[in-house]
Design a protein around this motif. Sequence first.
Motif, mmCIF file in Angstrom:
data_model
loop_
_atom_site.group_PDB
_atom_site.id
_atom_site.type_symbol
_atom_site.label_atom_id
_atom_site.label_comp_id
_atom_site.label_asym_id
_atom_site.label_seq_id
_atom_site.Cartn_x
_atom_site.Cartn_y
_atom_site.Cartn_z
ATOM 1 N N ILE A 133 -4.752 3.690 -8.202
ATOM 2 C CA ILE A 133 -4.134 4.801 -7.471
ATOM 3 C C ILE A 133 -2.791 4.350 -6.893
ATOM 4 C CG2 ILE A 133 -4.336 6.266 -5.418
ATOM 5 C CD1 ILE A 133 -7.372 6.396 -5.949
ATOM 6 N N ALA B 104 -7.651 10.543 2.162
ATOM 7 C CA ALA B 104 -6.846 11.590 1.519
ATOM 8 C C ALA B 104 -6.126 11.028 0.291
ATOM 9 C CB ALA B 104 -5.841 12.152 2.518
ATOM 10 N N ASN B 105 -5.627 9.814 0.401
ATOM 11 C CA ASN B 105 -4.946 9.186 -0.733
ATOM 12 C C ASN B 105 -5.907 9.028 -1.910
ATOM 13 O OD1 ASN B 105 -2.768 7.807 -2.054
ATOM 14 N ND2 ASN B 105 -3.764 5.858 -1.559
ATOM 15 N N PHE B 106 -7.136 8.628 -1.606
ATOM 16 C CA PHE B 106 -8.151 8.483 -2.662
ATOM 17 C C PHE B 106 -8.509 9.837 -3.266
ATOM 18 C CE2 PHE B 106 -10.378 4.220 -1.364
ATOM 19 C CZ PHE B 106 -9.206 3.551 -1.678
ATOM 20 N N LEU C 127 -8.908 7.676 -13.970
ATOM 21 C CA LEU C 127 -9.764 7.077 -12.949
ATOM 22 C C LEU C 127 -11.132 7.748 -12.971
ATOM 23 C CD1 LEU C 127 -8.724 6.386 -9.279
ATOM 24 C CD2 LEU C 127 -10.974 7.212 -9.850
ATOM 25 N N MET D 251 -0.227 4.017 -9.694
ATOM 26 C CA MET D 251 0.178 5.318 -10.237
ATOM 27 C C MET D 251 1.037 6.101 -9.249
ATOM 28 S SD MET D 251 -0.768 5.348 -13.321
ATOM 29 C CE MET D 251 -0.507 7.064 -13.779
ATOM 30 N N ASN D 252 0.716 5.974 -7.969
ATOM 31 C CA ASN D 252 1.567 6.622 -6.971
ATOM 32 C C ASN D 252 2.992 6.070 -7.062
ATOM 33 O OD1 ASN D 252 -0.601 8.121 -6.045
ATOM 34 N ND2 ASN D 252 -0.972 6.862 -4.233
ATOM 35 N N ARG E 186 -5.806 13.742 -9.233
ATOM 36 C CA ARG E 186 -4.592 13.738 -10.051
ATOM 37 C C ARG E 186 -4.690 12.874 -11.300
ATOM 38 N NH1 ARG E 186 0.887 13.569 -6.537
ATOM 39 N NH2 ARG E 186 0.734 15.696 -5.798
ATOM 40 N N TYR E 187 -5.480 11.811 -11.216
ATOM 41 C CA TYR E 187 -5.467 10.845 -12.308
ATOM 42 C C TYR E 187 -6.786 10.886 -13.072
ATOM 43 C CZ TYR E 187 -1.607 9.193 -9.370
ATOM 44 O OH TYR E 187 -0.466 9.124 -8.607
ATOM 45 N N GLN F 12 0.869 -1.176 0.000
ATOM 46 C CA GLN F 12 0.000 0.000 0.000
ATOM 47 C C GLN F 12 0.901 1.220 0.000
ATOM 48 O OE1 GLN F 12 -3.427 0.417 2.189
ATOM 49 N NE2 GLN F 12 -4.150 -1.665 1.834
ATOM 50 N N TYR F 13 0.780 1.990 -1.057
ATOM 51 C CA TYR F 13 1.708 3.092 -1.256
ATOM 52 C C TYR F 13 0.900 4.355 -1.508
ATOM 53 C CZ TYR F 13 5.834 5.536 -2.960
ATOM 54 O OH TYR F 13 6.864 6.424 -3.125
ATOM 55 N N SER F 14 0.795 5.159 -0.469
ATOM 56 C CA SER F 14 -0.091 6.323 -0.597
ATOM 57 C C SER F 14 0.663 7.525 -1.126
ATOM 58 C CB SER F 14 -0.725 6.658 0.755
ATOM 59 O OG SER F 14 0.139 7.495 1.488
ATOM 60 N N VAL F 15 -0.101 8.516 -1.459
ATOM 61 C CA VAL F 15 0.428 9.773 -1.991
ATOM 62 C C VAL F 15 1.426 10.395 -1.020
ATOM 63 C CG1 VAL F 15 -1.474 11.145 -1.043
ATOM 64 C CG2 VAL F 15 -0.329 11.934 -3.109
ATOM 65 N N PHE F 16 1.286 10.079 0.275
ATOM 66 C CA PHE F 16 2.161 10.674 1.284
ATOM 67 C C PHE F 16 3.535 10.010 1.348
ATOM 68 C CE2 PHE F 16 -2.261 11.091 2.693
ATOM 69 C CZ PHE F 16 -2.375 12.451 2.529
ATOM 70 N N ALA G 209 -6.665 12.497 -3.444
ATOM 71 C CA ALA G 209 -5.546 12.911 -4.300
ATOM 72 C C ALA G 209 -5.549 12.110 -5.595
ATOM 73 C CB ALA G 209 -4.226 12.721 -3.554
ATOM 74 N N GLY G 210 -5.833 10.815 -5.492
ATOM 75 C CA GLY G 210 -5.844 9.962 -6.674
ATOM 76 C C GLY G 210 -6.884 10.393 -7.691
ATOM 77 N N ASP H 15 -6.157 8.843 6.326
ATOM 78 C CA ASP H 15 -5.029 8.769 5.393
ATOM 79 C C ASP H 15 -5.450 8.182 4.057
ATOM 80 O OD1 ASP H 15 -2.852 9.882 6.760
ATOM 81 O OD2 ASP H 15 -2.697 8.091 8.016
ATOM 82 N N MET I 81 5.144 9.264 -1.477
ATOM 83 C CA MET I 81 5.856 9.658 -2.696
ATOM 84 C C MET I 81 6.967 10.640 -2.369
ATOM 85 S SD MET I 81 2.530 10.005 -5.168
ATOM 86 C CE MET I 81 3.384 10.605 -6.616
ATOM 87 N N LEU J 86 -0.242 19.093 -0.311
ATOM 88 C CA LEU J 86 0.174 18.459 -1.565
ATOM 89 C C LEU J 86 -0.408 19.157 -2.780
ATOM 90 C CD1 LEU J 86 -0.366 14.676 -0.728
ATOM 91 C CD2 LEU J 86 1.813 15.860 -0.925
#
Lengths: 404, 487
Positions: A377, B439-441, B451, A380-381, B447-448, A18-22, B443-444, B436, A24, B337
């Motif tokens: 996601i 927020a990741n979703f 999707l 892509m991250n 940004r993308y 699991q690799y989140s935007v945070f 941003a995803g 968290d 990166m 971000l």
Amino acid sequence: MPSVCFYFQVHQPIRLKQYSVFQMGIDHQYFDEKVNGDIMRKVANKCYIPANKLMLDLIQMHEGRFKISYSITGTAIEQMVKYSPEALDTFVALSKTGCVEFLSETYYHSLASLYSPEEFKKQVTQHSDLMFQLFNQRPKVFRNTELIYSDEIGALIEGMGYQGMIAEGADDILGWRSPHFVYRRPSGNLGLLLKSYRLSDDVAFRFSSRAWNEWPLTAPKFASWVHRLSGNGQLVNLFMDYETFGEHQWESTGIFDFMKALPGEVMKNQEWNFVTPSEALNRYSPTAELSYPRLVSWADEDRSITAWRGNNMQTSALQQLFELQREVYLKNNPSTLDLWRKLQTSDHFYYMCTKWFADGDVHAYFNHYKSPYEAFINFMNVLNDFRESVLGERPSSASSLPPI
Amino acid sequence: MKILMLGWEYPPHISGGLGTACQGLTTALASKGIEIEFVVPHVFGDEKVEHMQLSSPALNDSSSPLQEAIVRIEKKTTHLKEFLTTKTTPSAETATFLEIDHQSILREVIKTSIPSLLFSPYANPDSFQEALRKFSHTELVQTGSFYSSAEHQIVKGLLPESVSEVLNYNFRSQSSSHQYGPDLFTAVDDYTVNLVSKTKGKQFDLIHAHDWMTFPAGIALSRLTGKPLVVHVHSLEFDRSGKHHNERIHKIEEAGLKEATRIIAVSYYTRSIIHREHGIPLSKISVVHNGVYAQQIKHSYEKDMAKKSKIVLFLGRITFQKGPDYFVEAAAKIIPLIPDVKFVMAGSGDMLPRLIERVAELGLSKNFIFTGFLKGKDVERMFALADLYVMPSVSEPFGIAPLEAMSHDVPVIISHQSGVSEVLQSALKVDFWDVDKMANFIAGVLRYPELRQDAIQNAREEIGRLHWGAAADKTMQIYKLALGRGR
């Protein structure tokens, strides 16, 4: 003398964590050691080790008359070395019997054949070297990722010096013709071994299905279906994931007992024997040319490649990944190259498939993500971090990081 | 088959998803040949109800002889003045009162004030007029609004003790610490009494009551007529308020759930809460997921492409149940971000002041827009502007808003703690507390763009499959079960 030809696919992807935007820009360890280790050990114990033991027993019991073939990916081998060396030992033991052939494929189980012949060839060579190193065999027959095949790919493979290739015996390609013969690529010499998908799927998918009117499937029953083809075919190609034994079909379904009895049942009819893919190509001449004008795989009803490249997320992720080829080559750094190639493994794109929203649930079983969006996601991250941090490139296309 | 359906609101006069769901369900049921009389506390006259009979037990004839009394009462009762000057009704369940015009509020109050005049299970319209004549206007004002008639006692007698106690709770002596003002209980009591009176002589086979406000009326009518009662749970007090729930509402809910012949829950999520919190056997509870009403689908609404910033939308009541605080915390992680993104919070509720403070404390005020409560066209415009809709609900029995967002081609992130997550595959899902990941979703999705395209495409296909016809079919099965069992 008709033959049965077994080929088993052995593959495990190296899954992303699991690799989140945070993460990166900070974290460049992309893979999930724990999940990958757990899965490899589980599959080794449930499938690879017991199934290999069974195959070895069968080869010994039938004194060399039972033969099989495997295609084992580089990513699977790497993980066996790391998490279950004993599983690899049992494959090595099989390679020494003289009754087991190892096929060729891309080291990374990638979709490079669709994007870059140059990159594709490098991965095939890398795999071929690995097979030689481990099993002392230089593969002669090619198997592409997910059995993806078209006339174009056939030409590429023939150009690389292969004798033959494995492909799906898709209905729309065969038409009235039977998959139980060897075919030839149009205007070429590449032999095509076609999966007999009904018989293969009887074992791989339907074996334990109580809703199936042939349940329970016994070895004598299955052998009788094979024998019925006498006079109407030369070769029955039973191609399936090796995880069929013990993982997709649990041991409690009786799949091991079925397999244990099957070779003897098939050879009860003395017309029938077992061959490896190379032997099949040597023994049976192509009966006709067979053209694959479209990309065919062994997946889903339509045998298309849409499970890996069917939506915008998949198409874009693949596109952006392969766009990095030149930069990666320029880096000339083996670990960067390896990292980029591990991102090419087809499973990463399979997890992004949205086809099953409407229908099946087959896809969900093999997926450690909760949703295709999550898979996308995450990928892509990682890809953006790889591009920016590992390659030191700014985003190359507008689609990857639009101005917000 | 004729159904007497008891509701609390009907489009376009709605405060939440309940009215919308009732519209979708009744329209589909009617198309399958079910005859429905739908009763709400107020009928405004602009509802579109060709498919059934919509009525109200309230006084709404403005030319009635009571008109004068209304004016007098307005001048003299402090209770009324309080009611009219209370601008900050804390909950959207009572927001229905905010929507109604001045005149309607007066009606509401006069109705509340003279329940004995309205109620008489054995009376006809003439005797009502007679009763009215007996009261002078002065008397009305002087005697105030206390229920005292024998008729009222009869309805009370029909209700389980727990319910009649709750409804006759002496609200004036209580502090207003409850999120529901005294007016709601009065209105519920009033609706109950009036409805029983109004329904006298009507023919129907089954009573279908939507949410706790209508449960006392459902119970009373069922006991009076012997017809089976189906209660439909769109939302529970537990969802709205968690552990600090209103005990009075909880009691009414429980009475309705126990009395019901069959229970309809809007999700498996809600079914399990009904079982856990009220001890109702699961076998008595069926699940009927809401659908999407065809008229709600408006893909064609034009997107404003000129806007500069991306917009992430929260649209709903700003209350504990909806998890607005998690939205703010997720935003706080995104903004460093992606600095040029606006987080819009559309809605009102008791947590709003606290959230505004929190946003200021985090120094994020320039990234936040608080619009207050939106309705009608403003909701549509808001969806048209949004790049992403987030529903971080802590406990959401169903949640119709994500479907609305999807029908406007807005990708959605919803919490796993929602009934709608049981039926939606094309949405991104996250645990409400997992800020968290949320927020990741976010941003995803921002940004993308790939999707976004896929999510919109999948949502269009999915919405087409979530039609009310399926819900109506299941509901009819439940009617059959209830009628078969009888009482």
